[in-house]
Design a protein around this motif. Structure first.
Motif, PDB file in Angstrom:
ATOM      1  N   HIS A 319      25.963 -13.438 -13.051  1.00 34.84           N
ATOM      2  CA  HIS A 319      24.808 -13.502 -12.314  1.00 34.84           C
ATOM      3  C   HIS A 319      23.510 -14.606 -12.058  1.00 34.84           C
ATOM      4  CE1 HIS A 319      26.159  -9.193 -12.462  1.00 34.84           C
ATOM      5  NE2 HIS A 319      26.175  -9.236 -13.747  1.00 34.84           N
ATOM      6  N   SER A 320      23.965 -14.632 -11.101  1.00 33.85           N
ATOM      7  CA  SER A 320      22.537 -16.320 -10.667  1.00 33.85           C
ATOM      8  C   SER A 320      21.664 -15.339 -10.073  1.00 33.85           C
ATOM      9  CB  SER A 320      22.918 -16.864  -9.710  1.00 33.85           C
ATOM     10  OG  SER A 320      22.374 -18.074  -9.092  1.00 33.85           O
ATOM     11  N   VAL A 321      20.498 -15.433 -10.248  1.00 32.53           N
ATOM     12  CA  VAL A 321      18.925 -15.209  -9.913  1.00 32.53           C
ATOM     13  C   VAL A 321      18.594 -16.369  -9.550  1.00 32.53           C
ATOM     14  CG1 VAL A 321      18.855 -12.874 -11.382  1.00 32.53           C
ATOM     15  CG2 VAL A 321      17.777 -14.781 -11.933  1.00 32.53           C
ATOM     16  N   LYS A 322      17.664 -16.434  -8.500  1.00 30.04           N
ATOM     17  CA  LYS A 322      16.657 -17.639  -7.666  1.00 30.04           C
ATOM     18  C   LYS A 322      14.953 -16.854  -8.301  1.00 30.04           C
ATOM     19  CE  LYS A 322      20.033 -18.628  -4.388  1.00 30.04           C
ATOM     20  NZ  LYS A 322      19.217 -18.839  -2.693  1.00 30.04           N
ATOM     21  N   ASP A 323      14.390 -16.052  -8.118  1.00 35.17           N
ATOM     22  CA  ASP A 323      12.979 -15.391  -8.295  1.00 35.17           C
ATOM     23  C   ASP A 323      12.949 -14.376  -9.121  1.00 35.17           C
ATOM     24  OD1 ASP A 323      13.491 -13.686  -6.438  1.00 35.17           O
ATOM     25  OD2 ASP A 323      12.895 -15.061  -4.970  1.00 35.17           O
ATOM     26  N   GLU A 324      11.570 -13.832  -9.613  1.00 36.74           N
ATOM     27  CA  GLU A 324      11.205 -13.319  -9.844  1.00 36.74           C
ATOM     28  C   GLU A 324      11.932 -11.250  -9.330  1.00 36.74           C
ATOM     29  OE1 GLU A 324       7.392 -10.530 -11.301  1.00 36.74           O
ATOM     30  OE2 GLU A 324       6.695 -12.260 -10.862  1.00 36.74           O
ATOM     31  N   ASP A 326      14.666 -10.976  -7.802  1.00 37.82           N
ATOM     32  CA  ASP A 326      16.314 -10.969  -7.873  1.00 37.82           C
ATOM     33  C   ASP A 326      16.364 -10.633  -9.098  1.00 37.82           C
ATOM     34  OD1 ASP A 326      16.454 -11.756  -5.845  1.00 37.82           O
ATOM     35  OD2 ASP A 326      17.171 -13.769  -5.945  1.00 37.82           O
ATOM     36  N   LEU A 327      15.390 -11.157 -10.070  1.00 36.68           N
ATOM     37  CA  LEU A 327      15.733 -10.855 -11.958  1.00 36.68           C
ATOM     38  C   LEU A 327      15.017  -9.299 -12.227  1.00 36.68           C
ATOM     39  CD1 LEU A 327      15.812 -11.572 -14.510  1.00 36.68           C
ATOM     40  CD2 LEU A 327      13.602 -12.839 -14.621  1.00 36.68           C
ATOM     41  N   ARG A 328      14.459  -8.774 -10.366  1.00 38.26           N
ATOM     42  CA  ARG A 328      13.877  -7.140 -11.546  1.00 38.26           C
ATOM     43  C   ARG A 328      15.067  -6.851 -11.153  1.00 38.26           C
ATOM     44  NH1 ARG A 328       9.470  -4.794 -11.733  1.00 38.26           N
ATOM     45  NH2 ARG A 328       7.817  -7.252 -12.042  1.00 38.26           N
ATOM     46  N   ILE A 329      15.741  -6.530 -10.188  1.00 33.64           N
ATOM     47  CA  ILE A 329      17.195  -6.257  -9.263  1.00 33.64           C
ATOM     48  C   ILE A 329      18.247  -6.657 -10.410  1.00 33.64           C
ATOM     49  CG2 ILE A 329      18.308  -5.759  -7.956  1.00 33.64           C
ATOM     50  CD1 ILE A 329      16.033  -6.961  -6.225  1.00 33.64           C
ATOM     51  N   ALA A 330      18.286  -7.520 -11.171  1.00 34.13           N
ATOM     52  CA  ALA A 330      19.861  -7.739 -11.799  1.00 34.13           C
ATOM     53  C   ALA A 330      19.319  -6.992 -13.261  1.00 34.13           C
ATOM     54  CB  ALA A 330      19.631  -9.682 -11.913  1.00 34.13           C
ATOM     55  N   LEU A 331      17.992  -7.286 -13.292  1.00 31.40           N
ATOM     56  CA  LEU A 331      17.821  -6.357 -15.336  1.00 31.40           C
ATOM     57  C   LEU A 331      18.167  -4.800 -14.820  1.00 31.40           C
ATOM     58  CD1 LEU A 331      15.482  -8.470 -16.293  1.00 31.40           C
ATOM     59  CD2 LEU A 331      17.364  -8.281 -16.950  1.00 31.40           C
ATOM     60  N   LYS A 332      18.038  -4.764 -13.660  1.00 27.88           N
ATOM     61  CA  LYS A 332      18.077  -3.405 -13.403  1.00 27.88           C
ATOM     62  C   LYS A 332      18.898  -2.041 -13.198  1.00 27.88           C
ATOM     63  CE  LYS A 332      15.712   0.599 -10.336  1.00 27.88           C
ATOM     64  NZ  LYS A 332      15.196   1.018  -9.136  1.00 27.88           N
ATOM     65  N   GLU A 333      19.877  -3.641 -12.490  1.00 22.49           N
ATOM     66  CA  GLU A 333      21.014  -3.313 -12.344  1.00 22.49           C
ATOM     67  C   GLU A 333      22.083  -3.215 -13.223  1.00 22.49           C
ATOM     68  OE1 GLU A 333      22.209  -5.409  -9.624  1.00 22.49           O
ATOM     69  OE2 GLU A 333      22.124  -4.774  -8.396  1.00 22.49           O
ATOM     70  N   LEU A 334      21.786  -4.346 -15.204  1.00 23.60           N
ATOM     71  CA  LEU A 334      22.870  -4.260 -16.474  1.00 23.60           C
ATOM     72  C   LEU A 334      21.748  -3.556 -17.470  1.00 23.60           C
ATOM     73  CD1 LEU A 334      22.650  -8.594 -15.947  1.00 23.60           C
ATOM     74  CD2 LEU A 334      24.464  -6.090 -15.472  1.00 23.60           C
ATOM     75  N   LYS A 335      20.936  -2.684 -16.813  1.00 22.74           N
ATOM     76  CA  LYS A 335      20.412  -2.119 -18.535  1.00 22.74           C
ATOM     77  C   LYS A 335      21.051  -0.685 -19.267  1.00 22.74           C
ATOM     78  CE  LYS A 335      19.430   2.181 -15.098  1.00 22.74           C
ATOM     79  NZ  LYS A 335      17.889   3.367 -14.405  1.00 22.74           N
TER      80      LYS A 335
END
Length: 481
Positions: A319-324, A326-335
């Protein structure tokens, strides 16, 4: 007003002269630096008080001239003729009020002989206009008390500023003198130690050749027990360094426990390769479904594709993220993932983006553990800067990279020991995942002393050791085991 000038080499001496000449209540008007000293202008307290009161015989103390229109003046025939009073119209109420205001503004003057001035016919019109206009406020004679107080306050502020500047310069000179004396005393002390205890000089050479700092070497030599030969002293040093090198005993804390880990560090230290090596270990232990990879490196060309290739080989989605956000959303989906590895963009330790990157990872909404990658080929000063820049609220640990390229590893071990970092892995190659190993403190310390064994006796001369050991300041304390 009797203003006196005083000059002296220093402000203290000039103030003493003022006090002796004009008394303790003297008023200082100015204070300035001159060639070879200080110049102060001052006057006595009585002279300063008299500034607000006009002199008795000065023009300001004389009464205003009065006009007497009923007196007689001599004519051009030699006879006295009565002065005819001109007829003025009856003043209006507004004019009477103006005249009364003008009379109220007349200052109270001391009794003086009245001087009568005869006015000509041409002065009647101007006198009439002056009577109709409001009288101006009386002029102040000399300096009032507020002006004197302001002058005194300005003089006191200038004196304080000069005194503070002199004090600052004197403190800088004292610090420089103290540093010089400490350096000279340390040189004398280590020169005597070298002659009295030659085994300490031999151990010092070994530590400096291995890459350890002079400050850490001096600290350990001061704590080293006496009456030991060079071999026993070196073994004692190795034992103390091994006990103070904190390392991860097994992979359970990282692989089995899982969590979110972010690999951080400057550009080119091997973060992406180390991320791939850790990912391979996690896949071998728990399978690809329990792992997720995230990259924040959108700056380097091909950086995302490099990690994507590793993920494709391992069967893991990247997964590629650009800012905080996007990182927050990605970590929530990958919990639901057991382990999440984040490959961050490489940023120089002197770049402002380091603070932004640390803030982004700390505010991602999850417990992101940061692992700092330390390049074993970098100098000790550079590694110290890297640790201070990426420290933030605390590092979970570090990974020593490029161990196979380093001519000496004492520099990076010195930083890990002094900064109290937990060493997780050491990397000694590009192979994934073979070239990633758990840190063995005893092996690393022994290897540090073996790498530079051939330059132990040729790196520094005997006369250079005392000078080198005299400039060791700012050592972070090492707790001996």
């Amino acid at each position: 007003m009797n203003v006196k000038k005083f000059t002296a080499p220093t402000s203290r001496e000039a103030l003493r002269k003022v006090r002796e000449s004009l008394g303790p209540d003297a008023v200082i008007l100015s204070n300035r630096q001159i060639d070879g000293g200080v110049e102060i202008l001052a006057l006595a307290n009585d002279d300063a008080a008299s500034l607000s009161v006009p002199a008795p015989h000065s023009p300001m103390a004389e009464p205003a001239p009065s006009l007497d229109l009923n007196t007689t003046v001599p004519s051009h025939h030699g006879r006295t003729e009565p002065r005819m009073e001109p007829s003025f119209p009856s003043p209006t109420p507004a004019r009477q009020e103006s005249i009364q205001q003008a009379q109220q503004f007349q200052p109270t003057l001391p009794a003086q002989p009245v001087r009568r001035v005869v006015a000509s016919n041409a002065s009647f019109a101007s006198a009439t206009k002056a009577a109709a206009a409001p009288a101006p406020a009386p002029a102040k004679a000399g300096l009032d008390a507020e002006q004197v107080a302001a002058m005194v306050a300005a003089a006191v502020a200038g004196a304080k500023q000069n005194a503070a500047a002199e004090m600052s310069g004197m403190m800088n000179e004292i610090r420089a003198m103290r540093g010089m004396m400490e350096t000279q005393l340390a040189e004398i002390s280590w020169g005597a130690t070298q002659a009295r205890e030659p085994q300490k000089a031999a151990v010092l050479r070994e530590m400096l050749a291995a890459g350890f700092s002079a400050s850490l070497a001096r600290y350990l030599l001061d704590k080293m027990p006496a009456n030991r030969d060079a071999a026993d002293s070196l073994r004692w040093i190795k034992t103390v360094l091994t006990r103070n090198l904190s390392a991860m005993a097994n992979e359970d804390a990282l692989i089995d426990q899982g969590g979110v880990f972010a690999l951080v560090g400057p550009t080119g230290v091997g973060k992406t390769t180390s991320t791939a090596k850790l990912a391979a270990r996690c896949v071998m232990r728990h399978g690809p479904d329990k792992l997720a990879l995230i990259t924040t490196d959108a700056y380097r060309i091909g950086a995302h594709e490099q990690l994507r290739i590793y993920g494709k080989i391992l069967g893991v989605m990247v997964h590629s993220v650009k800012d905080e956000a996007d990182l927050r959303i990605a970590l929530k989906e990958l919990k639901n993932k057991h382990t999440v590895l984040i490959d961050t963009v490489g940023v120089s330790q002197r770049d402002q983006m380091v603070t932004e990157q640390v803030s982004m990872l700390q505010g991602a909404g999850s417990d992101v553990k940061r692992l700092l990658c330390l390049n074993a080929t970098a100098t000790q000063e550079t590694l110290n800067e890297v640790v201070r820049a990426y420290q933030g609220s605390g590092l979970a640990g570090c990974i020593m990279t490029k161990l196979d390229e380093a001519a000496a590893i004492g520099n990076v071990l010195d930083v890990v020991i002094r900064q109290k970092l937990n060493l997780f892995y050491v990397s000694n190659g590009q192979r994934v995942p073979e070239d990633l190993h758990l840190a063995d403190p005893a092996y690393l310390i022994d290897r540090a002393f073996k790498l530079k064994r051939d330059v132990v006796n040729t790196q520094y001369l005997d006369a250079e050791l005392p000078m080198l050991m005299s400039n060791t300041h700012g050592l972070r304390e090492v707790h001996l085991g």
